[in-house]
Design a protein around this motif. Structure first.
Motif, PDB file in Angstrom:
ATOM      1  N   ILE A 155      -1.323  10.179  -8.904  1.00 47.45           N
ATOM      2  CA  ILE A 155      -1.610  11.230  -7.922  1.00 47.45           C
ATOM      3  C   ILE A 155      -1.535  12.600  -8.579  1.00 47.45           C
ATOM      4  CG2 ILE A 155      -0.912  12.284  -5.736  1.00 47.45           C
ATOM      5  CD1 ILE A 155       0.205   9.614  -4.881  1.00 47.45           C
ATOM      6  N   GLY A 156      -0.528  12.799  -9.430  1.00 43.66           N
ATOM      7  CA  GLY A 156      -0.343  14.093 -10.059  1.00 43.66           C
ATOM      8  C   GLY A 156      -1.528  14.540 -10.878  1.00 43.66           C
ATOM      9  N   GLN A 157      -2.284  13.577 -11.426  1.00 42.95           N
ATOM     10  CA  GLN A 157      -3.440  13.925 -12.245  1.00 42.95           C
ATOM     11  C   GLN A 157      -4.552  14.566 -11.426  1.00 42.95           C
ATOM     12  OE1 GLN A 157      -4.470  10.167 -14.011  1.00 42.95           O
ATOM     13  NE2 GLN A 157      -2.842  10.268 -15.547  1.00 42.95           N
ATOM     14  N   SER A 158      -4.558  14.314 -10.126  1.00 44.23           N
ATOM     15  CA  SER A 158      -5.608  14.845  -9.264  1.00 44.23           C
ATOM     16  C   SER A 158      -5.191  16.111  -8.528  1.00 44.23           C
ATOM     17  CB  SER A 158      -6.023  13.780  -8.234  1.00 44.23           C
ATOM     18  OG  SER A 158      -6.528  12.620  -8.867  1.00 44.23           O
ATOM     19  N   LEU A 159      -3.956  16.552  -8.733  1.00 42.75           N
ATOM     20  CA  LEU A 159      -3.443  17.718  -8.009  1.00 42.75           C
ATOM     21  C   LEU A 159      -3.410  18.959  -8.891  1.00 42.75           C
ATOM     22  CD1 LEU A 159      -0.444  16.023  -6.175  1.00 42.75           C
ATOM     23  CD2 LEU A 159      -2.621  16.711  -5.156  1.00 42.75           C
ATOM     24  N   PRO A 160      -3.521  20.145  -8.290  1.00 41.16           N
ATOM     25  CA  PRO A 160      -3.426  21.386  -9.069  1.00 41.16           C
ATOM     26  C   PRO A 160      -2.064  21.508  -9.748  1.00 41.16           C
ATOM     27  CG  PRO A 160      -4.284  21.823  -6.855  1.00 41.16           C
ATOM     28  CD  PRO A 160      -3.780  20.406  -6.861  1.00 41.16           C
ATOM     29  N   GLY A 161      -2.055  22.164 -10.882  1.00 43.64           N
ATOM     30  CA  GLY A 161      -0.808  22.432 -11.597  1.00 43.64           C
ATOM     31  C   GLY A 161      -0.837  23.840 -12.155  1.00 43.64           C
ATOM     32  N   GLY A 162       0.270  24.315 -12.667  1.00 42.28           N
ATOM     33  CA  GLY A 162       0.323  25.644 -13.257  1.00 42.28           C
ATOM     34  C   GLY A 162      -0.695  25.773 -14.381  1.00 42.28           C
ATOM     35  N   SER A 163      -1.284  26.952 -14.547  1.00 42.25           N
ATOM     36  CA  SER A 163      -2.350  27.169 -15.514  1.00 42.25           C
ATOM     37  C   SER A 163      -1.845  27.018 -16.945  1.00 42.25           C
ATOM     38  CB  SER A 163      -2.936  28.575 -15.336  1.00 42.25           C
ATOM     39  OG  SER A 163      -3.487  28.728 -14.052  1.00 42.25           O
ATOM     40  N   ARG A 164      -2.438  26.049 -17.658  1.00 39.46           N
ATOM     41  CA  ARG A 164      -2.137  25.848 -19.075  1.00 39.46           C
ATOM     42  C   ARG A 164      -3.424  25.476 -19.786  1.00 39.46           C
ATOM     43  NH1 ARG A 164       3.574  22.380 -18.980  1.00 39.46           N
ATOM     44  NH2 ARG A 164       4.836  23.977 -17.988  1.00 39.46           N
ATOM     45  N   GLY A 165      -3.374  25.385 -21.105  1.00 36.06           N
ATOM     46  CA  GLY A 165      -4.569  25.074 -21.871  1.00 36.06           C
ATOM     47  C   GLY A 165      -5.008  23.635 -21.676  1.00 36.06           C
ATOM     48  N   LEU A 166      -6.277  23.360 -21.997  1.00 30.88           N
ATOM     49  CA  LEU A 166      -6.797  22.004 -21.898  1.00 30.88           C
ATOM     50  C   LEU A 166      -6.007  21.079 -22.822  1.00 30.88           C
ATOM     51  CD1 LEU A 166     -10.659  22.552 -21.897  1.00 30.88           C
ATOM     52  CD2 LEU A 166      -9.273  21.737 -20.007  1.00 30.88           C
ATOM     53  N   GLY A 167      -5.698  19.895 -22.318  1.00 37.57           N
ATOM     54  CA  GLY A 167      -4.954  18.936 -23.108  1.00 37.57           C
ATOM     55  C   GLY A 167      -3.453  19.064 -22.981  1.00 37.57           C
ATOM     56  N   GLU A 168      -2.968  20.122 -22.348  1.00 33.10           N
ATOM     57  CA  GLU A 168      -1.532  20.312 -22.167  1.00 33.10           C
ATOM     58  C   GLU A 168      -1.125  19.878 -20.764  1.00 33.10           C
ATOM     59  OE1 GLU A 168      -0.244  24.244 -23.039  1.00 33.10           O
ATOM     60  OE2 GLU A 168      -1.340  24.357 -24.934  1.00 33.10           O
ATOM     61  N   PRO A 169       0.092  19.371 -20.587  1.00 27.98           N
ATOM     62  CA  PRO A 169       0.533  18.957 -19.248  1.00 27.98           C
ATOM     63  C   PRO A 169       0.621  20.148 -18.310  1.00 27.98           C
ATOM     64  CG  PRO A 169       2.369  18.985 -20.786  1.00 27.98           C
ATOM     65  CD  PRO A 169       1.124  19.161 -21.610  1.00 27.98           C
ATOM     66  N   ARG A 170       0.228  19.924 -17.071  1.00 28.11           N
ATOM     67  CA  ARG A 170       0.284  21.004 -16.086  1.00 28.11           C
ATOM     68  C   ARG A 170       1.671  21.112 -15.483  1.00 28.11           C
ATOM     69  NH1 ARG A 170      -3.911  18.481 -12.519  1.00 28.11           N
ATOM     70  NH2 ARG A 170      -2.949  16.715 -13.536  1.00 28.11           N
ATOM     71  N   ALA A 171       1.997  22.315 -15.041  1.00 28.52           N
ATOM     72  CA  ALA A 171       3.323  22.563 -14.483  1.00 28.52           C
ATOM     73  C   ALA A 171       3.371  22.053 -13.041  1.00 28.52           C
ATOM     74  CB  ALA A 171       3.641  24.057 -14.533  1.00 28.52           C
ATOM     75  N   GLN A 172       3.981  20.882 -12.850  1.00 26.66           N
ATOM     76  CA  GLN A 172       4.104  20.269 -11.535  1.00 26.66           C
ATOM     77  C   GLN A 172       5.509  19.695 -11.367  1.00 26.66           C
ATOM     78  OE1 GLN A 172       1.048  17.275 -12.065  1.00 26.66           O
ATOM     79  NE2 GLN A 172      -0.364  18.372 -10.743  1.00 26.66           N
ATOM     80  N   ASP A 173       6.034  19.796 -10.152  1.00 27.59           N
ATOM     81  CA  ASP A 173       7.324  19.183  -9.826  1.00 27.59           C
ATOM     82  C   ASP A 173       7.144  18.342  -8.565  1.00 27.59           C
ATOM     83  OD1 ASP A 173       9.058  20.228 -11.870  1.00 27.59           O
ATOM     84  OD2 ASP A 173       8.891  22.173 -10.904  1.00 27.59           O
ATOM     85  N   PHE A 174       7.717  17.133  -8.560  1.00 27.43           N
ATOM     86  CA  PHE A 174       7.560  16.233  -7.425  1.00 27.43           C
ATOM     87  C   PHE A 174       8.923  15.824  -6.863  1.00 27.43           C
ATOM     88  CE2 PHE A 174       3.710  15.739  -9.922  1.00 27.43           C
ATOM     89  CZ  PHE A 174       2.718  15.743  -8.953  1.00 27.43           C
ATOM     90  N   ASP A 175       8.947  15.650  -5.551  1.00 27.78           N
ATOM     91  CA  ASP A 175      10.141  15.180  -4.856  1.00 27.78           C
ATOM     92  C   ASP A 175       9.676  14.170  -3.821  1.00 27.78           C
ATOM     93  OD1 ASP A 175      12.510  14.894  -3.282  1.00 27.78           O
ATOM     94  OD2 ASP A 175      13.202  16.832  -3.990  1.00 27.78           O
ATOM     95  N   GLN A 176      10.553  13.260  -3.438  1.00 28.36           N
ATOM     96  CA  GLN A 176      10.189  12.253  -2.438  1.00 28.36           C
ATOM     97  C   GLN A 176      10.646  12.635  -1.038  1.00 28.36           C
ATOM     98  OE1 GLN A 176      11.532   8.419  -3.874  1.00 28.36           O
ATOM     99  NE2 GLN A 176       9.826   8.268  -5.310  1.00 28.36           N
ATOM    100  N   GLY A 177      11.143  13.872  -0.892  1.00 31.17           N
ATOM    101  CA  GLY A 177      11.433  14.360   0.443  1.00 31.17           C
ATOM    102  C   GLY A 177      12.815  14.015   0.947  1.00 31.17           C
TER     103      GLY A 177
END
Length: 267
Positions: A231-253
C-alpha cells in the motif's frame, strides 16, 4: 469523472466525452499495471518502472482517444500525465528540485551583488564575511525556489491530478479541524486509488491533514488493523530523489477523531 479533465481534452482539440473515456482508461491501465506488478508499482520511484508505466498509459490513453473519435496524440498526453503526475506522483519532486536549483543560482547572484556592495561600502572591511553573504543567498534562494515551485506545480497540474479521481460525493471525509483542501488534487487521487485498489480505509493524519506541512514533510497514515505492505508504494511520501525511499510513517490506529484527520474509504 470531473469536468476539469474533460476540459483538458477540449483544450487539446478533443471533446468532453473523449476526455472522460481517456481518463477512465488511464485509471484502468494504472490499476492493471499495479495488480500485475510486472512494471513494479505506482509510486515506487524506480526510474525504469516509471518510464515503462508512463509509456503503457500513453498508449492506452491514445488508443482510447482514437476509439472515441479523437486524436491519438491527445489521448496519449492525457494518459501519460495521469500516470506520471497522479499515480506515480514524481512530478512535484522534479518541480521542487528544479525550483531549488534555479533559486540557488538566483540567490547566489543576489548574494554576490550584496557582498560586492558591502565590500565597496566599507572599503573592504566586510571582505571576511563575503562567503557567508553569498552562501546565505544561495541557501535562501534554494528554499524559496523549492517552495514556490511546489505551489506552482499544484496550481498548474490540478486538472491532471484530478484525472483518475471520480465524483466529489464519493471523496474523503475530514475531521478534527482538518480540511480536504489541505491535500492537492493529485494526492487526493492517489490516496483514493490506493484505498480502492487494496480495499482498505486509509486515514491521513499529522501535519499533512492539519495543513501545516512543508514540501518535504513526512506523510503520516493510519491503516486500521493492517500493515502497509505494498500500500505504501502507492501513497504520497515526502519529496525525495528518484530511487530513494519516501518519507512515510504508518500506524494501525485507531484514529483519534479529536485530531486533524482525512479518511479515504474504499468505493
Amino acid at each position: 469523472m470531473p469536468t476539469r479533465i474533460r476540459a483538458v481534452s477540449v483544450a487539446q482539440g478533443g471533446s468532453f466525452e473523449t476526455g472522460a473515456l481517456t481518463g477512465a482508461v488511464a485509471a484502468g491501465s494504472s490499476l492493471l499495471m499495479d495488480s500485475s506488478g510486472v512494471m513494479g508499482h505506482s509510486g515506487d520511484g524506480v526510474p525504469e518502472n516509471v518510464a515503462a508505466r508512463t509509456a503503457v498509459a500513453a498508449v492506452a490513453g491514445g488508443t482510447a482517444s482514437v476509439l472515441a473519435g479523437g486524436k491519438f496524440a491527445n489521448g496519449a498526453i492525457t494518459g501519460a500525465f495521469a500516470q506520471l503526475y497522479n499515480a506515480d506522483g514524481i512530478g512535484k519532486s522534479i518541480a521542487i528540485g528544479g525550483g531549488r536549483a534555479l533559486g540557488a543560482i538566483f540567490g547566489g547572484v543576489v548574494g554576490s551583488g550584496a557582498a560586492g556592495l558591502c565590500t565597496a561600502g566599507t572599503y573592504g572591511a566586510c571582505g571576511a564575511v563575503t562567503p557567508g553573504i553569498i552562501m546565505t543567498g544561495v541557501v535562501g534562494g534554494a528554499l524559496v525556489g523549492g517552495q514556490t515551485a511546489g505551489v506552482i506545480y499544484d496550481f498548474v497540474t490540478d486538472p491532471f491530478g484530478s484525472a483518475v479521481y471520480s465524483d466529489a460525493e464519493t471523496g474523503p471525509v475530514a475531521g478534527g479541524g482538518a480540511s480536504v483542501d489541505n491535500l492537492s488534487p493529485g494526492d487526493i487521487s492517489r490516496i483514493q486509488n490506493a484505498a480502492d485498489r487494496y480495499g482498505t480505509k486509509i486515514t491521513v493524519v499529522g501535519s499533512r491533514a492539519a495543513g501545516t506541512a512543508g514540501p518535504n514533510s513526512d506523510w503520516d497514515y493510519i491503516l486500521e488493523g493492517k500493515s502497509p505492505g505494498r500500500i505504501g508504494q502507492s501513497l504520497p511520501g515526502g519529496s525525495r530523489g528518484l530511487g530513494e525511499p519516501r518519507a512515510q510513517d504508518f500506524d494501525q490506529g485507531p484514529v483519534r477523531t479529536d485530531q486533524p484527520h482525512i479518511t479515504f474509504t474504499p468505493r
